[in-house]
Scaffold this motif. Structure first.
Motif, PDB file in Angstrom:
ATOM      1  N   ARG A 183     129.820 104.529  55.310  1.00 58.48           N
ATOM      2  CA  ARG A 183     128.805 105.520  55.686  1.00 58.48           C
ATOM      3  C   ARG A 183     127.566 105.445  54.803  1.00 58.48           C
ATOM      4  NH1 ARG A 183     129.658 106.493  60.493  1.00 58.48           N
ATOM      5  NH2 ARG A 183     128.355 108.364  60.351  1.00 58.48           N
ATOM      6  N   ARG A 184     127.630 104.726  53.707  1.00 52.25           N
ATOM      7  CA  ARG A 184     126.452 104.498  52.857  1.00 52.25           C
ATOM      8  C   ARG A 184     126.216 102.994  52.786  1.00 52.25           C
ATOM      9  NH1 ARG A 184     129.152 108.068  49.448  1.00 52.25           N
ATOM     10  NH2 ARG A 184     129.311 106.508  47.790  1.00 52.25           N
ATOM     11  N   CYS A 208     122.200 101.463  62.339  1.00 51.92           N
ATOM     12  CA  CYS A 208     122.512 102.671  61.558  1.00 51.92           C
ATOM     13  C   CYS A 208     122.134 103.928  62.329  1.00 51.92           C
ATOM     14  CB  CYS A 208     121.792 102.623  60.218  1.00 51.92           C
ATOM     15  SG  CYS A 208     122.435 101.385  59.067  1.00 51.92           S
ATOM     16  N   ARG A 216     119.158 109.146  54.762  1.00 53.18           N
ATOM     17  CA  ARG A 216     119.358 109.307  53.312  1.00 53.18           C
ATOM     18  C   ARG A 216     120.497 108.438  52.782  1.00 53.18           C
ATOM     19  NH1 ARG A 216     121.489 113.867  55.697  1.00 53.18           N
ATOM     20  NH2 ARG A 216     123.737 114.182  55.391  1.00 53.18           N
ATOM     21  N   ASP A 217     121.343 107.952  53.678  1.00 57.31           N
ATOM     22  CA  ASP A 217     122.479 107.124  53.265  1.00 57.31           C
ATOM     23  C   ASP A 217     122.202 105.635  53.428  1.00 57.31           C
ATOM     24  OD1 ASP A 217     124.094 109.294  52.552  1.00 57.31           O
ATOM     25  OD2 ASP A 217     124.737 109.598  54.630  1.00 57.31           O
ATOM     26  N   THR A 219     120.096 102.438  51.922  1.00 57.31           N
ATOM     27  CA  THR A 219     119.377 101.927  50.755  1.00 57.31           C
ATOM     28  C   THR A 219     118.777 100.569  51.097  1.00 57.31           C
ATOM     29  OG1 THR A 219     120.913 103.045  49.243  1.00 57.31           O
ATOM     30  CG2 THR A 219     119.570 101.255  48.329  1.00 57.31           C
ATOM     31  N   GLU A 242     124.151 108.059  44.388  1.00 56.82           N
ATOM     32  CA  GLU A 242     125.133 107.869  45.454  1.00 56.82           C
ATOM     33  C   GLU A 242     125.011 106.448  45.982  1.00 56.82           C
ATOM     34  OE1 GLU A 242     126.344 111.735  47.775  1.00 56.82           O
ATOM     35  OE2 GLU A 242     124.176 111.421  47.980  1.00 56.82           O
ATOM     36  N   PRO A 244     125.603 102.709  47.628  1.00 54.90           N
ATOM     37  CA  PRO A 244     126.223 102.260  48.884  1.00 54.90           C
ATOM     38  C   PRO A 244     127.590 101.656  48.626  1.00 54.90           C
ATOM     39  CG  PRO A 244     124.572 100.687  48.150  1.00 54.90           C
ATOM     40  CD  PRO A 244     124.471 101.864  47.229  1.00 54.90           C
TER      41      PRO A 244
END
Length: 352
Positions: A183-184, A208, A216-217, A219, A242, A244
């Protein structure tokens, strides 16, 4: 400039006050011409701008069987494999390929193009260096020298391009990572001034968005398209609050660097952090762990570029259709198990 580019042997002969055959002998470097006459003809060649038409003249007279292969980075195994595909076709056609590495330097590229043009090259296959402008190929186009771009297109350029479906390839890769429970996600490597980067990043972002990953998730870290670039991208990503848990890399070289950096941190590519490459070079299958990568049929693209170039030469044209090659995701071991089955939090910040 346009009128100069259309100069012919007849124009040189008229300017120098000699016959067409005399001009031909001078162009061929014959020793039969008196030095003072040769000097007069060479001055006429310069005055009418015939140097810009040597490639086209050689095409018409079939004096040149040399094709230039101008590659932006031969240290990248992908481009070496691409060049092998081209060379295979040219060799069977009796063509002598001349290969040059520009090392992503547009100044070096300009020097190579100028030299090849003056040598009367029959055609050019170019993977443009980073920072290249469409104007860099204007003299070649005016001279009637066939040019094909391989892998990289330039904005607002009419030069035909042979490239894989970068957008679809990146979409497939991101969808695979999301399907495994990540999810990241991150996109590592490349630079925004490259069209190929925009295509691959665009496919990644579309997957995505379509599959429910919040902005926001995501990068995105630009960087060198090399192992060193991959190492730097991973270090930057894992330093965030946070980080990935998975990354699509701009190419396989970046992916190899990411896996090296993971190992240096005591993390295992796949189980601890999923990695997907792009290009599927030969090394990808034999890496440890074997790299999941978007296959673009590298040698096949090189062969296609060579066939297009030969057809352009035979047809005496500088125009050809673009070719967007099919892609597919080759799933190996570098993405690890399904995270949903493990049912455990990412915790990459602690692990790093």
């Amino acid at each position: 400039m346009a009128s100069r580019a259309k100069a012919t042997i007849f124009d040189i002969a008229r300017e120098a006050g000699v016959s067409k055959s005399t001009v031909s002998l001078v162009l061929q470097g014959s020793g039969l011409i008196r030095p003072e006459t040769a000097v007069k003809v060479r001055k006429a060649i310069e005055d009418v701008g015939y140097v810009y038409n040597r490639g086209a003249a050689n095409l018409r007279k079939a004096h040149s069987n040399v094709i230039g292969m101008v590659i932006n980075d031969l240290t990248n195994p992908f481009f070496a494999e691409l060049a092998v595909g081209m060379e295979r076709v040219f060799q069977s056609a009796g063509i002598v390929p001349f290969i040059a590495n520009t090392a992503e330097n547009p100044v070096r590229q300009e020097e190579v193009l100028k030299s090849l043009m003056e040598q009367g090259v029959a055609g050019l296959i170019v993977s443009p260096a980073r920072g290249t402008t469409p104007g860099a190929f204007r003299r070649l186009e005016m001279a009637g020298v066939p040019v094909v771009f391989a892998m990289r297109r330039l904005p607002e350029s009419r030069i035909p391009v042979i490239t894989p479906d970068n957008h679809r390839g990146a979409y497939l890769a991101a969808a695979h990572l999301i399907g495994k429970g990540h999810r990241r996600l991150a996109f590592f490597g490349g630079s925004a001034d490259l069209v190929v980067y925009q295509e691959r990043l665009g496919g990644f972002r579309e997957a995505c968005e379509t599959l429910g990953i919040a902005a926001r998730d995501i990068t995105v870290i630009e960087g060198e398209t090399s192992r060193r670039g991959g190492i730097a991208c991973l270090d930057t990503a894992l330093a965030t609050s946070e980080p990935p848990t998975a990354a699509l890399c701009f190419n396989d070289a970046v992916a190899f660097g990411v896996m090296l950096a993971l190992r240096k941190r005591g993390l295992e590519p796949g189980p601890d952090f999923a990695v997907v490459g792009f290009d599927d070079v030969v090394e990808a299958e034999h890496y440890m762990p074997a790299l999941t990568s978007v296959s673009v049929d590298t040698a096949g693209l090189g062969e296609r570029a060579a066939h297009v170039m030969l057809k352009m030469i035979q047809s005496r044209t500088t125009r050809a259709e673009d070719h967007i090659g099919a892609v597919n995701l080759v799933i190996r071991e570098s993405c690890g198990p399904d995270r949903r089955a493990r049912n455990r939090p990412a915790g990459m910040g602690d692990a790093a």
